[in-house]
Write a protein that holds these residues in place. Structure first.
Motif, PDB file in Angstrom:
ATOM      1  N   TYR A 106     -10.184 -46.324  -7.509  1.00  0.00           N
ATOM      2  CA  TYR A 106     -10.420 -45.521  -8.708  1.00  0.00           C
ATOM      3  C   TYR A 106     -11.768 -44.812  -8.598  1.00  0.00           C
ATOM      4  CZ  TYR A 106      -6.697 -47.933 -11.354  1.00  0.00           C
ATOM      5  OH  TYR A 106      -5.502 -48.419 -11.809  1.00  0.00           O
ATOM      6  N   GLY A 107     -11.899 -43.685  -9.296  1.00  0.00           N
ATOM      7  CA  GLY A 107     -13.191 -43.013  -9.367  1.00  0.00           C
ATOM      8  C   GLY A 107     -13.100 -41.757 -10.208  1.00  0.00           C
ATOM      9  N   SER A 108     -14.245 -41.172 -10.517  1.00  0.00           N
ATOM     10  CA  SER A 108     -14.275 -39.863 -11.171  1.00  0.00           C
ATOM     11  C   SER A 108     -13.960 -38.803 -10.132  1.00  0.00           C
ATOM     12  CB  SER A 108     -15.656 -39.602 -11.775  1.00  0.00           C
ATOM     13  OG  SER A 108     -16.618 -39.465 -10.732  1.00  0.00           O
ATOM     14  N   ASP A 109     -13.676 -37.584 -10.582  1.00  0.00           N
ATOM     15  CA  ASP A 109     -13.414 -36.527  -9.600  1.00  0.00           C
ATOM     16  C   ASP A 109     -14.646 -36.273  -8.734  1.00  0.00           C
ATOM     17  OD1 ASP A 109     -14.863 -35.373 -11.665  1.00  0.00           O
ATOM     18  OD2 ASP A 109     -13.583 -33.621 -11.873  1.00  0.00           O
ATOM     19  N   TYR A 110     -15.842 -36.479  -9.282  1.00  0.00           N
ATOM     20  CA  TYR A 110     -17.081 -36.337  -8.499  1.00  0.00           C
ATOM     21  C   TYR A 110     -17.122 -37.348  -7.352  1.00  0.00           C
ATOM     22  CZ  TYR A 110     -21.915 -37.901  -7.545  1.00  0.00           C
ATOM     23  OH  TYR A 110     -23.071 -38.337  -6.953  1.00  0.00           O
ATOM     24  N   SER A 111     -16.864 -38.624  -7.658  1.00  0.00           N
ATOM     25  CA  SER A 111     -16.952 -39.647  -6.612  1.00  0.00           C
ATOM     26  C   SER A 111     -15.819 -39.527  -5.601  1.00  0.00           C
ATOM     27  CB  SER A 111     -16.972 -41.047  -7.232  1.00  0.00           C
ATOM     28  OG  SER A 111     -15.795 -41.295  -7.964  1.00  0.00           O
ATOM     29  N   LEU A 112     -14.650 -39.098  -6.048  1.00  0.00           N
ATOM     30  CA  LEU A 112     -13.550 -38.927  -5.099  1.00  0.00           C
ATOM     31  C   LEU A 112     -13.792 -37.727  -4.195  1.00  0.00           C
ATOM     32  CD1 LEU A 112     -10.426 -39.729  -7.303  1.00  0.00           C
ATOM     33  CD2 LEU A 112     -11.898 -41.280  -5.996  1.00  0.00           C
ATOM     34  N   ALA A 113     -14.413 -36.666  -4.746  1.00  0.00           N
ATOM     35  CA  ALA A 113     -14.695 -35.470  -3.947  1.00  0.00           C
ATOM     36  C   ALA A 113     -15.834 -35.698  -2.964  1.00  0.00           C
ATOM     37  CB  ALA A 113     -15.035 -34.299  -4.867  1.00  0.00           C
TER      38      ALA A 113
END
Length: 304
Positions: A106-113
């Motif tokens: 799981y993560g925010s779009d920032y951390s996944l990007a």
């Protein structure tokens, strides 16, 4: 003594059937999903109904609805099935180069990007058969992280939101403020007066979902004028471009923001608390060699 049946006398194949039935809410669709005949799955449903003393699926017109008990079971069944799968897929010696395991994070779009993208790229070199499932978190997942991480491998999240869970530190970032290119009120820098006077677009704004920088603004005695809330760091620049709004994003996304939208990044007019990003995970994974490899590859990816 208890009247509950021993797990040794339970057919764990029923867990697979239960998960499919609760997900599909249809015997026919669940049978198709499991590649079973409809009579076979109907027999499994009958056994489940006897075990729980509940119909689980109740007909309403031409469709089925989950009973209150089934709704409660649905919250746990997928996690239980995933845990069982991991138990039986465990190996005494694990070779990442030969593995086809899927890791879920799981993560925010920032951390996944950032972390997700770099992790997947490095893992593709070291373990080409390994797959990743990156999932966007939400406030409910973060608040229930202890339970959610029983069926997921990790959660990318800065320090300050979670406690009592093991973590692997990854990287440190900071905040920048973005404004439309050619903003009529801003030239070379953003001032505290700008922060107080101009409207904002925030990414999160609730008791449990917020950014450290927005809290700092409030601690400075400024109540921001929030015109829009968008729960996506990657989409935020599009809500700033062409307006007089300000927005907050991580410095690691500044280049991306200026590339996709007509915005410019500025330093904040106060010392923002750094963002200490980490991957959080459940204690059950502590001695799992596959998970140890995951933690090491994520940490290495963020050091490159």
């Amino acid at each position: 003594m208890t009247d509950r049946p021993s797990i040794a006398r339970l057919d764990l194949n029923l867990l697979v059937a239960l998960d499919a039935l609760l997900t599909e809410r249809s015997v026919t669709k669940a049978a198709e999903r499991l590649h079973l005949s409809q009579p076979a799955l109907s027999a499994s449903l009958a056994r489940l109904r006897t075990h729980f003393g509940d119909p689980l699926l109740a007909r309403r017109g031409n469709a089925y609805e989950l009973t209150p008990l089934a709704l409660r079971l649905a919250e746990h069944t997928t996690a239980a099935l995933e845990s069982a799968r991991r138990v039986f897929e465990s190996q005494a010696e694990w070779d990442p180069g030969e593995s086809t395991r899927e890791f879920s994070i799981y993560g925010s779009d920032y951390s996944l990007a950032t972390a997700g993208r770099r992790t997947a790229a490095l893992a593709a070199e070291r373990a080409p058969g390994v797959r990743f499932r990156f999932m966007l978190h939400n406030p409910q997942i973060v608040e229930d992280a202890g339970n959610r991480l029983r069926s997921a491998d990790g959660l990318f999240m800065p320090h300050g939101f979670l406690t009592d869970l093991p973590f692997t530190d990854l990287w440190t970032d900071t905040w920048v403020v973005i404004a439309a290119t050619g903003h009529p009120s801003i030239s070379e820098r953003v001032t505290l007066d700008d922060v107080a006077r101009l409207p904002w677009v925030f990414t999160y704004q609730s008791q449990s979902a917020f950014t450290s920088a927005t809290r700092q603004i409030q601690q400075l005695g400024i109540e921001p004028k929030v015109e829009a809330v968008v729960e996506s760091f990657l989409a935020l620049p599009m809500f700033v471009a062409g307006t007089d709004r300000l927005g907050l994003i991580q410095a690691g996304l500044a280049e991306y923001a200026t590339r996709i939208a007509a915005v410019r990044a500025y330093d904040l007019p106060f010392d923002a608390t750094p963002i200490h990003n980490a991957m959080w995970w459940h204690p059950m994974h502590r001695r799992d060699p596959e998970h140890e490899w995951l933690r090491s590859i994520v940490a290495e990816a963020m050091r490159l």
